[in-house]
Write a protein that holds these residues in place. Structure first.
Motif, mmCIF file in Angstrom:
data_model
loop_
_atom_site.group_PDB
_atom_site.id
_atom_site.type_symbol
_atom_site.label_atom_id
_atom_site.label_comp_id
_atom_site.label_asym_id
_atom_site.label_seq_id
_atom_site.Cartn_x
_atom_site.Cartn_y
_atom_site.Cartn_z
ATOM 1 N N GLY A 36 -7.647 3.526 2.328
ATOM 2 C CA GLY A 36 -7.450 4.040 3.682
ATOM 3 C C GLY A 36 -6.861 2.991 4.600
ATOM 4 O O GLY A 36 -6.094 3.319 5.507
ATOM 5 N N LYS A 37 -7.236 1.745 4.365
ATOM 6 C CA LYS A 37 -6.727 0.633 5.174
ATOM 7 C C LYS A 37 -6.444 -0.562 4.270
ATOM 8 O O LYS A 37 -7.180 -0.812 3.311
ATOM 9 N N ILE A 38 -5.379 -1.287 4.594
ATOM 10 C CA ILE A 38 -5.124 -2.601 4.009
ATOM 11 C C ILE A 38 -4.948 -3.548 5.190
ATOM 12 O O ILE A 38 -3.896 -3.572 5.842
ATOM 13 N N VAL A 39 -5.992 -4.286 5.499
ATOM 14 C CA VAL A 39 -5.958 -5.254 6.594
ATOM 15 C C VAL A 39 -5.679 -6.617 5.986
ATOM 16 O O VAL A 39 -6.358 -7.027 5.036
ATOM 17 N N CYS A 40 -4.693 -7.316 6.509
ATOM 18 C CA CYS A 40 -4.283 -8.604 5.959
ATOM 19 C C CYS A 40 -4.540 -9.714 6.971
ATOM 20 O O CYS A 40 -4.430 -9.509 8.180
ATOM 21 N N ALA A 88 -1.177 -5.472 9.075
ATOM 22 C CA ALA A 88 -1.528 -4.386 8.156
ATOM 23 C C ALA A 88 -0.438 -4.178 7.115
ATOM 24 O O ALA A 88 0.727 -4.523 7.323
ATOM 25 N N LYS A 89 -0.849 -3.631 6.000
ATOM 26 C CA LYS A 89 0.068 -3.061 5.026
ATOM 27 C C LYS A 89 -0.268 -1.581 4.882
ATOM 28 O O LYS A 89 -1.341 -1.134 5.322
ATOM 29 N N PHE A 90 0.614 -0.848 4.221
ATOM 30 C CA PHE A 90 0.376 0.561 3.956
ATOM 31 C C PHE A 90 0.245 0.780 2.449
ATOM 32 O O PHE A 90 0.751 -0.019 1.645
ATOM 33 N N PRO A 91 -0.450 1.836 2.019
ATOM 34 C CA PRO A 91 -0.657 2.060 0.582
ATOM 35 C C PRO A 91 0.632 2.129 -0.233
ATOM 36 O O PRO A 91 0.633 1.789 -1.419
ATOM 37 N N GLU A 92 1.722 2.566 0.389
ATOM 38 C CA GLU A 92 2.992 2.674 -0.343
ATOM 39 C C GLU A 92 3.534 1.322 -0.807
ATOM 40 O O GLU A 92 4.443 1.259 -1.638
ATOM 41 N N THR A 93 2.981 0.227 -0.278
ATOM 42 C CA THR A 93 3.440 -1.095 -0.717
ATOM 43 C C THR A 93 2.910 -1.464 -2.095
ATOM 44 O O THR A 93 3.462 -2.355 -2.755
ATOM 45 N N LEU A 94 1.851 -0.801 -2.564
ATOM 46 C CA LEU A 94 1.128 -1.271 -3.737
ATOM 47 C C LEU A 94 1.807 -0.903 -5.050
ATOM 48 O O LEU A 94 2.345 0.198 -5.215
ATOM 49 N N LEU A 151 4.845 -7.465 10.833
ATOM 50 C CA LEU A 151 4.719 -6.272 10.015
ATOM 51 C C LEU A 151 5.973 -5.957 9.217
ATOM 52 O O LEU A 151 5.902 -5.622 8.037
ATOM 53 N N GLN A 152 7.151 -6.078 9.828
ATOM 54 C CA GLN A 152 8.379 -5.640 9.169
ATOM 55 C C GLN A 152 8.727 -6.477 7.940
ATOM 56 O O GLN A 152 9.504 -6.041 7.097
ATOM 57 N N GLY A 153 8.143 -7.657 7.799
ATOM 58 C CA GLY A 153 8.382 -8.451 6.606
ATOM 59 C C GLY A 153 7.281 -8.353 5.576
ATOM 60 O O GLY A 153 7.378 -8.945 4.494
ATOM 61 N N LYS A 154 6.251 -7.572 5.872
ATOM 62 C CA LYS A 154 5.050 -7.570 5.045
ATOM 63 C C LYS A 154 4.732 -6.243 4.368
ATOM 64 O O LYS A 154 3.845 -6.207 3.509
ATOM 65 N N THR A 155 5.418 -5.189 4.759
ATOM 66 C CA THR A 155 4.968 -3.883 4.279
ATOM 67 C C THR A 155 6.097 -3.067 3.667
ATOM 68 O O THR A 155 6.179 -1.860 3.848
ATOM 69 N N TRP A 156 6.974 -3.754 2.890
ATOM 70 C CA TRP A 156 8.055 -3.062 2.191
ATOM 71 C C TRP A 156 7.493 -2.278 1.004
ATOM 72 O O TRP A 156 6.574 -2.724 0.319
#
Length: 275
Positions: free
Chosen positions: A66-70, A94-100, A164-169
């Protein structure tokens, strides 16, 4: 105890990791298992046959958090190499699940960036719903730990003051290979990262400025944490961007991320063709 999420033709299944292989616990991923109050007894009592699987079938241990807190700037060595002062409070993004991606899945370098960097990290896996937790409650809410590499696009990360824009591709963050319960992880466990055969990061998780319980307490002050939520605790010194000259990942390399007591992520690196 160690738990993994396995890909099958019929969806995810959770398994207990043994020295000899995997014991099937049942349908669903580890995150769904943690939502059950009796997840520990279910996991420990599973007594099916030991199975063997190809490593490519290992999914991100929590595929849909539900959350990825970095946390940024949380190892003293990394704070120093980036030229920063020790922070008074955790630096969060934060990251989003789609990054995994899974622990052995390939990493495809986005064509929009030429500065893709590595960041080996210990991850806290939440096992109990908590809000405004004190330290003792925070410790009790930790189901266990896993490994993540916070692959970062530095040219995008530093376009602005926000990261964020460099961390959640999408599909850039290997996670796994398993969850280990807190009793399996030593307080001074070694954390490392290698590019091909060269060790580029090596430290101990004891170098963390804000430890796992402190982070659960801090984040839960702001928002309710639920079973399966993840907190990536930050990286140690040795990132490519801080080197002189700077170094980044390139096509054909293999990125290996290890934490003693948990295991390793083995990530083949591939370059996506520009459109």
């Amino acid at each position: 105890m160690k738990l993994a999420t396995i890909r099958t033709e019929n969806g995810f299944r959770t398994a207990r990791v043994e020295d000899s292989g995997y014991v099937d616990i049942g349908p669903g991923d580890v995150g769904a298992l943690l939502a059950r109050e009796d997840w520990q007894s279910i996991s420990a009592s599973a007594d099916g046959p030991v199975i063997h699987i190809d490593s490519s079938r290992l999914a991100p241990v929590i595929p849909h958090p539900g959350k990825i807190v970095c946390v940024g700037l949380n190892y003293r060595t990394h704070i120093t190499e980036m030229g920063r002062d020790l922070p008074e409070y955790p630096t969060l993004f934060a990251k989003f699940p789609e990054t995994l991606i899974g622990p052995n899945d390939p990493l495809t370098l986005p064509p929009e960036s030429d500065q893709v960097d590595w960041e080996a990290e210990l991850v806290v896996v939440v096992g109990r719903r908590v809000r405004r937790a004190d330290r003792a409650t925070a410790e009790g809410a930790i189901a266990g730990y896993t490994i993540l590499n916070d692959v970062s696009l530095r040219d995008w990360q530093f376009r602005t003051r926000e990261w964020l824009q460099g961390k959640t591709w999408e599909a850039t963050t290997p996670l796994g290979p398993c969850l280990v319960t807190p009793d399996e992880l030593a307080a001074d466990a070694e954390i490392s990262c290698s590019v091909d055969d060269e060790v580029v990061q090596k430290s101990s998780i004891s170098d963390l400025l804000f430890d796992a319980a402190a982070l659960v307490s801090y984040v839960s002050t702001m928002i309710t944490l639920n079973p399966g939520d993840l907190i990536a605790t930050g990286t140690t010194g040795g990132v490519g961007h801080a080197r002189k000259p700077a170094r980044y990942l390139s096509d054909g390399q293999t990125l290996t991320t290890r934490i003693e007591g948990i295991g390793e992520l083995v990530t083949p690196v591939r370059r996506e063709a520009r459109q």
